[in-house]
Design an enzyme around this catalytic site. Structure first.
Site, PDB file in Angstrom:
ATOM      1  CG  ASP A  20      -1.996   1.026   1.191  1.00  0.00           C
ATOM      2  OD1 ASP A  20      -2.005   1.841   0.253  1.00  0.00           O
ATOM      3  OD2 ASP A  20      -2.847   1.026   2.105  1.00  0.00           O
ATOM      4  CD  GLU A  36      -7.627   3.359   0.890  1.00  0.00           C
ATOM      5  OE1 GLU A  36      -7.509   3.942   1.976  1.00  0.00           O
ATOM      6  OE2 GLU A  36      -6.957   2.351   0.572  1.00  0.00           O
ATOM      7  CG  HIS A  51      -1.791   4.885   3.379  1.00  0.00           C
ATOM      8  ND1 HIS A  51      -2.082   5.991   4.123  1.00  0.00           N
ATOM      9  CD2 HIS A  51      -2.584   3.897   3.848  1.00  0.00           C
ATOM     10  CE1 HIS A  51      -3.014   5.723   5.027  1.00  0.00           C
ATOM     11  NE2 HIS A  51      -3.342   4.443   4.873  1.00  0.00           N
ATOM     12  CG  ASP A  92     -14.755   1.319   2.804  1.00  0.00           C
ATOM     13  OD1 ASP A  92     -15.865   1.052   3.322  1.00  0.00           O
ATOM     14  OD2 ASP A  92     -13.684   1.318   3.442  1.00  0.00           O
ATOM     15  CD  GLU A 113      -4.694  -0.473  -0.872  1.00  0.00           C
ATOM     16  OE1 GLU A 113      -5.442   0.169  -0.116  1.00  0.00           O
ATOM     17  OE2 GLU A 113      -4.378  -1.669  -0.656  1.00  0.00           O
ATOM     18  CG  HIS A 130     -10.579   0.364   1.844  1.00  0.00           C
ATOM     19  ND1 HIS A 130     -11.222   1.231   2.706  1.00  0.00           N
ATOM     20  CD2 HIS A 130      -9.268   0.442   2.149  1.00  0.00           C
ATOM     21  CE1 HIS A 130     -10.334   1.817   3.488  1.00  0.00           C
ATOM     22  NE2 HIS A 130      -9.136   1.350   3.180  1.00  0.00           N
TER      23      HIS A 130
END
Length: 384
Positions: free
Chosen positions: A185, A237, A187, A260, A211, A287
């Site tokens: 990730d 996400e 992020h 998500d 990700e 997610h």
């Protein structure tokens, strides 16, 4: 005719908001409407929607309720409104499944698989000593892991920062071998120049995916990043509706989408996003670093979506201080992980029974979770 007669909201540790919806025939549906760190804001949005659109209405008209909540306001979309809609939508599907005494996935076309693969988080926000943690999770039966790639990173950072990230992934790959998948990730902490350099450095260790290599507001950079790597790219996400996903599908640079179920409009909307993705040969990996209701909703969509690849779940994740996924369930065995999979629930609705007494008890505690604000060495704000 059944009508929605009451609702309650419970803010509980570590950072979750639960919604309980009751009908005139005595059924109860549960949803999880929350944005991590903005639970009080989402709570107000849920109250506005419930009071203005849902109380006194037939709970079975889920599509119409969704459209009224979304289109009924001149201003629409975004994380707060879509998360509020998401939790309400989950509760409505829970109610409908309980009314017809069948799992939600049966109402969405029936199951397309017998079980859902899950992955386990390792490490924290600033990943360190992840090799040993990876080995422990594999010994527990998980076949896929996910970890953060870096801590804060400047828009153009040092060669050492890239080497450090590669070394961490290398330590995990060495610990678990080639048969375990490792998601990495970024992020949203990494700017485009560093995303390309990091992707190149990680290639030898065959990540499952990278990700959020860039923030969603920089999604136009994804085709360029994809051209620099063979690693599958995942994102989504922080995208909240099918309209948010249109461009990345058209660009063809993303291999896995991660909407998500508590942020992107709930079961109704994510099922539509999943179908759009299937048309573009894009996999689904929802997610879910959240609570048990959100996870249950994810599994229902995974069950009936052919392109569902794997499911995130938050058991023992580093955010879960003061409460964990299984704590709020009357029967935690519904999420028993075996061989890296979770079996499909067979009980009606979302397939879970909440421990109401425990929820009420925990809701008395003070909950005020906010993500940290990181800063670079020069004092400027860094992406967390």
């Amino acid at each position: 005719m059944s009508k929605i007669v009451d609702y309650e909201l419970f803010e509980v540790p570590p950072r979750w908001l639960f919604l309980r919806v009751e009908t005139s025939d005595g059924l109860v549906g549960w949803g999880e409407p929350v944005i991590e760190g903005r639970s009080k804001t989402v709570r107000t949005a849920v109250e506005e929607l419930m009071n203005n659109y849902l109380l006194g209405e037939d709970p079975h008209h889920i599509e119409d309720h969704w459209q009224r909540m979304y289109r009924g306001g001149f201003y629409r979309g975004g994380p707060i409104l879509m998360s509020a809609i998401a939790g309400i939508d989950q509760a409505l599907w829970d109610l409908k499944g309980k009314h017809f005494e069948t799992p939600v996935y049966d109402l969405l076309g029936g199951r397309a698989r017998d079980r859902v693969r899950v992955y386990q988080w390792i490490g924290g926000d600033r990943p360190a000593e992840v090799g040993e943690a990876a080995r422990e999770k594999v010994d527990e039966g998980f076949t896929a892991l996910k970890m953060n790639a870096t801590s804060e990173m400047r828009s153009v950072d040092t060669p050492q920062s890239v080497t450090d990230a590669a070394d961490r992934i290398a330590s995990v790959r060495k610990a678990v071998g080639p048969e375990i998948d490792i998601g990495v990730d970024f992020h949203g902490r990494v700017a485009k120049p560093m995303a390309k350099r990091l992707a190149s450095a990680l290639e030898p260790y065959d990540p499952f995916f990278i990700e959020e290599p860039v923030l969603p507001e920089q999604n136009e950079s994804l085709p360029d990043i994809a051209a620099h790597t063979s690693i599958p790219i995942a994102t989504g996400e922080r995208m909240f509706s099918r309209w948010d996903f249109k461009q990345i599908f058209n660009d063809g640079a993303v291999d896995i989408i991660q909407p998500d179920l508590s942020h992107a409009g709930g079961i109704t909307e994510v099922k539509k996003i999943a179908s759009m993705a299937e048309a573009y040969d894009v996999a689904l990996a929802p997610h879910c670093p959240l609570g048990p209701i959100a996870l249950a909703a994810c599994v229902q969509v995974d069950a009936c979506s052919h392109n569902a690849l794997i499911q995130e779940q938050s058991l023992n994740i580093h955010y879960n201080k003061g409460g964990d996924v299984l704590d709020y369930l009357a029967d935690p065995n519904v999420f028993t992980y075996e061989e890296g999979y979770v079996d499909l629930p067979t009980d009606p609705g979302l397939g879970i029974e909440m421990n109401v007494d425990y929820i009420r008890e925990q809701a008395e505690r003070e909950v005020d979770w906010h993500n940290p604000v990181w800063r670079h060495d020069d004092g400027s704000v860094a992406e967390w």
